[in-house]
Design a protein around this motif. Structure first.
Motif, PDB file in Angstrom:
ATOM      1  N   LEU A  31       5.375  52.313   6.743  1.00  0.00           N
ATOM      2  CA  LEU A  31       6.528  51.473   6.034  1.00  0.00           C
ATOM      3  C   LEU A  31       6.358  51.683   4.532  1.00  0.00           C
ATOM      4  O   LEU A  31       7.269  52.074   3.993  1.00  0.00           O
ATOM      5  CB  LEU A  31       6.510  50.214   6.560  1.00  0.00           C
ATOM      6  N   LEU A  32       5.011  51.298   4.238  1.00  0.00           N
ATOM      7  CA  LEU A  32       4.862  51.226   2.685  1.00  0.00           C
ATOM      8  C   LEU A  32       4.775  52.718   2.096  1.00  0.00           C
ATOM      9  O   LEU A  32       5.221  53.116   1.094  1.00  0.00           O
ATOM     10  CB  LEU A  32       3.402  50.658   2.631  1.00  0.00           C
ATOM     11  N   ILE A  33       4.223  53.636   2.896  1.00  0.00           N
ATOM     12  CA  ILE A  33       4.012  55.051   2.465  1.00  0.00           C
ATOM     13  C   ILE A  33       5.552  55.727   2.131  1.00  0.00           C
ATOM     14  O   ILE A  33       5.786  56.367   1.322  1.00  0.00           O
ATOM     15  CB  ILE A  33       3.365  55.838   3.497  1.00  0.00           C
ATOM     16  N   PHE A  34       6.324  55.265   3.263  1.00  0.00           N
ATOM     17  CA  PHE A  34       7.688  55.801   2.979  1.00  0.00           C
ATOM     18  C   PHE A  34       8.660  55.122   2.066  1.00  0.00           C
ATOM     19  O   PHE A  34       9.491  55.814   1.382  1.00  0.00           O
ATOM     20  CB  PHE A  34       8.350  55.981   4.418  1.00  0.00           C
ATOM     21  N   ILE A  35       8.259  53.838   1.889  1.00  0.00           N
ATOM     22  CA  ILE A  35       9.038  53.234   0.675  1.00  0.00           C
ATOM     23  C   ILE A  35       8.364  54.002  -0.563  1.00  0.00           C
ATOM     24  O   ILE A  35       9.464  53.928  -1.481  1.00  0.00           O
ATOM     25  CB  ILE A  35       8.735  51.844   0.788  1.00  0.00           C
ATOM     26  N   PHE A  36       7.244  54.088  -0.680  1.00  0.00           N
ATOM     27  CA  PHE A  36       6.614  54.882  -1.995  1.00  0.00           C
ATOM     28  C   PHE A  36       7.528  56.125  -2.103  1.00  0.00           C
ATOM     29  O   PHE A  36       7.817  56.657  -3.143  1.00  0.00           O
ATOM     30  CB  PHE A  36       5.323  55.165  -1.761  1.00  0.00           C
ATOM     31  N   GLY A  37       7.740  56.945  -1.023  1.00  0.00           N
ATOM     32  CA  GLY A  37       8.375  58.089  -0.953  1.00  0.00           C
ATOM     33  C   GLY A  37       9.923  58.280  -1.490  1.00  0.00           C
ATOM     34  O   GLY A  37      10.299  59.018  -2.146  1.00  0.00           O
ATOM     35  N   ILE A  38      10.649  56.992  -1.178  1.00  0.00           N
ATOM     36  CA  ILE A  38      11.894  56.700  -1.830  1.00  0.00           C
ATOM     37  C   ILE A  38      11.938  56.424  -3.312  1.00  0.00           C
ATOM     38  O   ILE A  38      12.609  56.911  -4.043  1.00  0.00           O
ATOM     39  CB  ILE A  38      12.449  55.675  -0.942  1.00  0.00           C
ATOM     40  N   PHE A  39      10.929  55.671  -3.580  1.00  0.00           N
ATOM     41  CA  PHE A  39      11.085  55.042  -5.218  1.00  0.00           C
ATOM     42  C   PHE A  39       9.913  55.311  -5.954  1.00  0.00           C
ATOM     43  O   PHE A  39      10.258  55.404  -7.293  1.00  0.00           O
ATOM     44  CB  PHE A  39      11.301  53.443  -4.978  1.00  0.00           C
ATOM     45  N   ARG A  40       8.964  55.945  -5.405  1.00  0.00           N
ATOM     46  CA  ARG A  40       7.738  56.223  -6.193  1.00  0.00           C
ATOM     47  C   ARG A  40       7.243  55.016  -7.042  1.00  0.00           C
ATOM     48  O   ARG A  40       7.253  53.939  -6.232  1.00  0.00           O
ATOM     49  CB  ARG A  40       7.944  57.514  -7.069  1.00  0.00           C
ATOM     50  N   VAL A  41       6.924  55.060  -8.248  1.00  0.00           N
ATOM     51  CA  VAL A  41       6.895  53.788  -9.161  1.00  0.00           C
ATOM     52  C   VAL A  41       8.151  53.479 -10.000  1.00  0.00           C
ATOM     53  O   VAL A  41       8.273  54.370 -11.144  1.00  0.00           O
ATOM     54  CB  VAL A  41       5.772  54.241  -9.755  1.00  0.00           C
ATOM     55  N   PRO A  42       8.641  52.453  -9.507  1.00  0.00           N
ATOM     56  CA  PRO A  42      10.198  52.395 -10.524  1.00  0.00           C
ATOM     57  C   PRO A  42       9.679  51.747 -11.742  1.00  0.00           C
ATOM     58  O   PRO A  42       8.705  51.273 -11.819  1.00  0.00           O
ATOM     59  CB  PRO A  42      10.894  51.615  -9.553  1.00  0.00           C
ATOM     60  N   SER A  43      10.708  51.932 -12.637  1.00  0.00           N
ATOM     61  CA  SER A  43      10.493  51.403 -14.043  1.00  0.00           C
ATOM     62  C   SER A  43      10.582  49.708 -13.852  1.00  0.00           C
ATOM     63  O   SER A  43      10.290  49.109 -15.254  1.00  0.00           O
ATOM     64  CB  SER A  43      11.181  51.881 -14.964  1.00  0.00           C
ATOM     65  N   GLY A  44      11.163  49.083 -12.822  1.00  0.00           N
ATOM     66  CA  GLY A  44      11.307  47.680 -12.668  1.00  0.00           C
ATOM     67  C   GLY A  44      11.848  47.659 -11.246  1.00  0.00           C
ATOM     68  O   GLY A  44      11.933  48.409 -10.538  1.00  0.00           O
ATOM     69  N   LEU A  45      11.977  46.270 -10.941  1.00  0.00           N
ATOM     70  CA  LEU A  45      12.363  46.000  -9.625  1.00  0.00           C
ATOM     71  C   LEU A  45      13.703  45.328  -9.393  1.00  0.00           C
ATOM     72  O   LEU A  45      14.337  45.005  -8.500  1.00  0.00           O
ATOM     73  CB  LEU A  45      11.403  44.690  -9.168  1.00  0.00           C
ATOM     74  N   SER A  46      14.596  45.714 -10.679  1.00  0.00           N
ATOM     75  CA  SER A  46      15.947  45.244 -10.605  1.00  0.00           C
ATOM     76  C   SER A  46      16.676  46.224  -9.567  1.00  0.00           C
ATOM     77  O   SER A  46      16.338  47.474  -9.586  1.00  0.00           O
ATOM     78  CB  SER A  46      16.565  45.192 -12.032  1.00  0.00           C
ATOM     79  N   GLY A  47      17.926  45.951  -9.252  1.00  0.00           N
ATOM     80  CA  GLY A  47      18.589  46.868  -8.241  1.00  0.00           C
ATOM     81  C   GLY A  47      18.887  48.345  -9.053  1.00  0.00           C
ATOM     82  O   GLY A  47      18.858  49.301  -8.510  1.00  0.00           O
ATOM     83  N   ALA A  68      17.238  49.563 -11.708  1.00  0.00           N
ATOM     84  CA  ALA A  68      15.954  50.351 -11.706  1.00  0.00           C
ATOM     85  C   ALA A  68      15.776  51.059 -10.186  1.00  0.00           C
ATOM     86  O   ALA A  68      15.186  52.107 -10.379  1.00  0.00           O
ATOM     87  CB  ALA A  68      14.823  49.636 -12.265  1.00  0.00           C
ATOM     88  N   LEU A  69      15.861  50.314  -9.268  1.00  0.00           N
ATOM     89  CA  LEU A  69      15.322  50.820  -7.948  1.00  0.00           C
ATOM     90  C   LEU A  69      16.391  52.169  -7.853  1.00  0.00           C
ATOM     91  O   LEU A  69      16.091  53.104  -7.001  1.00  0.00           O
ATOM     92  CB  LEU A  69      15.477  49.885  -6.955  1.00  0.00           C
ATOM     93  N   LEU A  70      17.816  51.989  -8.068  1.00  0.00           N
ATOM     94  CA  LEU A  70      19.039  53.036  -7.591  1.00  0.00           C
ATOM     95  C   LEU A  70      18.254  54.148  -8.528  1.00  0.00           C
ATOM     96  O   LEU A  70      18.396  55.270  -8.242  1.00  0.00           O
ATOM     97  CB  LEU A  70      20.175  52.408  -8.020  1.00  0.00           C
ATOM     98  N   ALA A  71      17.929  53.896  -9.492  1.00  0.00           N
ATOM     99  CA  ALA A  71      17.488  55.066 -10.430  1.00  0.00           C
ATOM    100  C   ALA A  71      16.282  55.661 -10.084  1.00  0.00           C
ATOM    101  O   ALA A  71      16.257  57.084 -10.113  1.00  0.00           O
ATOM    102  CB  ALA A  71      17.323  54.589 -11.896  1.00  0.00           C
ATOM    103  N   ALA A  72      15.407  55.129  -9.653  1.00  0.00           N
ATOM    104  CA  ALA A  72      14.181  55.706  -9.074  1.00  0.00           C
ATOM    105  C   ALA A  72      14.448  56.462  -7.896  1.00  0.00           C
ATOM    106  O   ALA A  72      13.922  57.395  -7.653  1.00  0.00           O
ATOM    107  CB  ALA A  72      13.103  54.673  -8.792  1.00  0.00           C
ATOM    108  N   MET A  73      15.439  55.893  -7.101  1.00  0.00           N
ATOM    109  CA  MET A  73      15.803  56.528  -5.650  1.00  0.00           C
ATOM    110  C   MET A  73      16.526  57.897  -5.891  1.00  0.00           C
ATOM    111  O   MET A  73      16.327  58.777  -5.382  1.00  0.00           O
ATOM    112  CB  MET A  73      16.679  55.662  -4.888  1.00  0.00           C
ATOM    113  N   GLY A  74      17.370  57.800  -6.968  1.00  0.00           N
ATOM    114  CA  GLY A  74      18.167  58.858  -7.379  1.00  0.00           C
ATOM    115  C   GLY A  74      17.304  60.033  -8.032  1.00  0.00           C
ATOM    116  O   GLY A  74      17.590  61.313  -7.793  1.00  0.00           O
ATOM    117  N   GLN A  75      16.155  59.950  -8.390  1.00  0.00           N
ATOM    118  CA  GLN A  75      15.268  60.641  -9.029  1.00  0.00           C
ATOM    119  C   GLN A  75      14.323  61.514  -7.861  1.00  0.00           C
ATOM    120  O   GLN A  75      14.258  62.636  -7.992  1.00  0.00           O
ATOM    121  CB  GLN A  75      14.307  60.179 -10.017  1.00  0.00           C
ATOM    122  N   ASN A  76      14.097  60.887  -6.875  1.00  0.00           N
ATOM    123  CA  ASN A  76      13.359  61.305  -5.884  1.00  0.00           C
ATOM    124  C   ASN A  76      14.128  62.090  -4.724  1.00  0.00           C
ATOM    125  O   ASN A  76      13.479  62.728  -4.070  1.00  0.00           O
ATOM    126  CB  ASN A  76      12.518  60.188  -5.214  1.00  0.00           C
TER     127      ASN A  76
END
Length: 536
Positions: free
Chosen positions: A16-32, A34-42
């Motif tokens: 579960l943690l590995i694939f969560i990392f695949g979705i977000f990598r290392v986001p710039s923050g934990l706000s919604g 920032a998470l959406l932006a990280a998801m959009g990049q990956n």
């Protein structure tokens, strides 16, 4: 038992943690946000979601075949002259049959020698006939050679288009063969809005060539034809153009048809200006082309050569010394022409021109609407299914919902790790995966219910339920994956997107529906009191 169960739970959490990392990598923050932006990049969005340009182009493969026989005609003339064999002309007698070359005017005494030379040099790709009393030998390109050349032309066109798209800086383009005719190319460029500029760059053949000048400049076609008594030899051609040496007006030149340097011979090219401030292109030739060009220029000092681009003379210059692998092209170019020409030469000339079969753009607003509607449909579908499972299967419904959530995480993580493109049909594949996941849980749960009704203990009922449902689950998933693989191999961009998400989702579902769901059941059974029934 508990030790093995703990290991399985740890494995599930790690995955579960590995694939969560695949979705977000290392986001710039934990706000919604920032998470959406990280998801959009990956997780890359396809053309139908991001917007962009969609083109279907047809390669005019007959041009490549004609160009190949033109070059062969020039090579045959050179070979015959080198061997001191007499002939009147080498030509393609029928414009409607570009694969046929004729050597005419061979004397009977030399017919055997000509036939032997042609057979030794060209028998691999051409069928040779004739050589009789009429002094004419005919070479016809073999069907297998024509097919191979056409396939090579399409592949070269794809590679050239891909290089040009890379030069434009387009991310995640789709460039591939399209349809059953094998001469069409699909080009999808996400995020590109200027369709006219894209078509100009992609379709420009940039057929820059250097030809020997036979005659000119002449003021018009009549003067040019008069210089050859009204009969232009088949190995020569007449082109319009200009030269800064003669003032830059429209003139007519007679050139040798076979080029000395072609567009594919250029290794690199950069725009610039010469010492007089004129626009020029600094070029470097490939090693083989440089050797050929040096041999030509060193043997033809003080003769003229013409720079031709897209069948128009751009400049004429006298050869002052041998030129090997680098030089500069100065001509009547505008700054935009020089920049475009250098870019096209760096990426290589198209082997044939392209015809538009279909062109359209997808607006960014349409893409945003598609994303919003698709996500809404997916979320609504997931919520309805989860609520149904909770109501119908009670406590075991929580098991199904957890497995379903993990299924989605693994699917999105696959997309992030693999770089696969998510399309609107791909979202449909996600929704279908949810349905398949629910179907797997229903199969297992119904089998467990049957075992419970038969009077078996909870642990035995769960064990038998999974054992009996396993074969059916594998069978349905394997057949669906095979169907998705066929869609991926034969389909185009959006269809491939559907097949990709469906395949990843089904693989994830095999893991979650069988392994994860069983682990949750085992954990739950270990907490039941003696005689307590499983909630299903």
């Amino acid at each position: 038992m508990n030790k093995n169960l703990n290991k399985k739970i740890a494995l599930i959490i790690a995955i579960l943690l590995i694939f969560i990392f695949g979705i977000f990598r290392v986001p710039s923050g934990l706000s919604g946000k920032a998470l959406l932006a990280a998801m959009g990049q990956n997780i890359h969005l396809g053309l139908d979601l991001r917007g962009g340009a969609h083109l279907i182009l047809q390669v005019v493969v007959s041009e490549a075949v004609s160009a190949e026989t033109d070059n062969t005609s020039g090579d045959i003339q050179q070979q015959l002259k080198t061997a001191n064999l007499t002939f009147s002309q080498v030509s393609k007698p029928d414009p409607n049959k570009p694969t046929v070359i004729q050597v005419q005017g061979v004397t009977p005494a030399q017919s055997g020698a000509v036939q032997s030379l042609l057979d030794s040099k060209y028998s691999t790709e051409y069928d040779l006939t004739g050589g009789g009393a009429d002094g004419t030998s005919t070479l016809t390109m073999k069907p297998t050679a024509v097919t191979a050349l056409e396939e090579k032309t399409v592949q070269q066109a794809i590679e050239t288009i891909r290089d040009r798209v890379d030069a434009l800086g387009v991310a995640e383009p789709v460039i591939q063969e399209y349809g059953l005719g094998k001469d069409q190319i699909l080009v999808e460029l996400p995020g590109v809005s200027d369709l006219d500029e894209v078509k100009k760059i992609l379709k420009e053949t940039a057929r820059l060539e250097i030809h020997a000048v036979v005659g000119g400049p002449f003021k018009d076609d009549q003067d040019a034809l008069a210089s050859v008594n009204g009969n232009l030899p088949p190995d020569e051609m007449m082109l319009h153009g200009s030269s800064t040496v003669t003032g830059g007006g429209d003139e007519v030149y007679i050139l040798r048809r076979k080029y000395e340097v072609g567009g594919s011979d250029f290794r690199s090219a950069d725009p610039g200006t010469d010492e007089n401030g004129r626009q020029d292109v600094h070029f470097t030739l490939t090693n083989d082309a440089g050797d050929k060009f040096y041999e030509y220029t060193s043997k033809n000092i003080n003769t003229a050569m013409a720079v031709v681009m897209n069948n128009r003379v751009k400049e004429v210059a006298n050869i002052q010394s041998g030129i090997r692998d680098s030089g500069q092209i100065v001509g009547s170019f505008s700054p935009d022409e020089v920049t475009a020409l250098s870019k096209l030469l760096r990426t290589g000339a198209l082997p044939a021109s392209l015809n538009e079969i279909e062109t359209r753009t997808v607006g960014a607003s349409l893409g945003a609407d598609s994303i919003r509607d698709g996500v809404r449909a997916a979320v609504a579908g997931v919520l309805v299914v989860m609520v149904f499972m909770l109501i119908y299967y009670r406590g075991s419904g929580i098991n199904a919902d957890l497995a379903l959530f993990l299924n989605l995480v693994i699917l999105l993580g696959f997309m992030g790790f693999s770089g696969a493109t998510l399309t609107l049909p791909g979202i449909a594949g996600v929704i279908l995966t949810i349905g398949m996941g629910v179907d797997s849980n229903v199969l297992i749960f119904e089998r467990i219910r049957e075992e419970v009704r038969a009077g078996k203990a909870p642990a035995a009922a769960v064990d038998q339920g999974f054992a009996h449902a396993w074969v059916t689950i594998v069978d349905t998933h394997v057949t669906t994956i095979v169907s998705a693989a066929i869609l991926f191999l034969l389909g185009t961009g959006p269809v491939k997107g559907f097949a990709t998400t469906l395949t990843f989702g089904l693989l994830a579902n095999l893991f979650t529906a069988v392994f994860v769901s069983r682990v949750i059941f085992d954990w739950h059974l270990g907490r039941l009191k003696p005689g307590e029934a499983v909630s299903i």
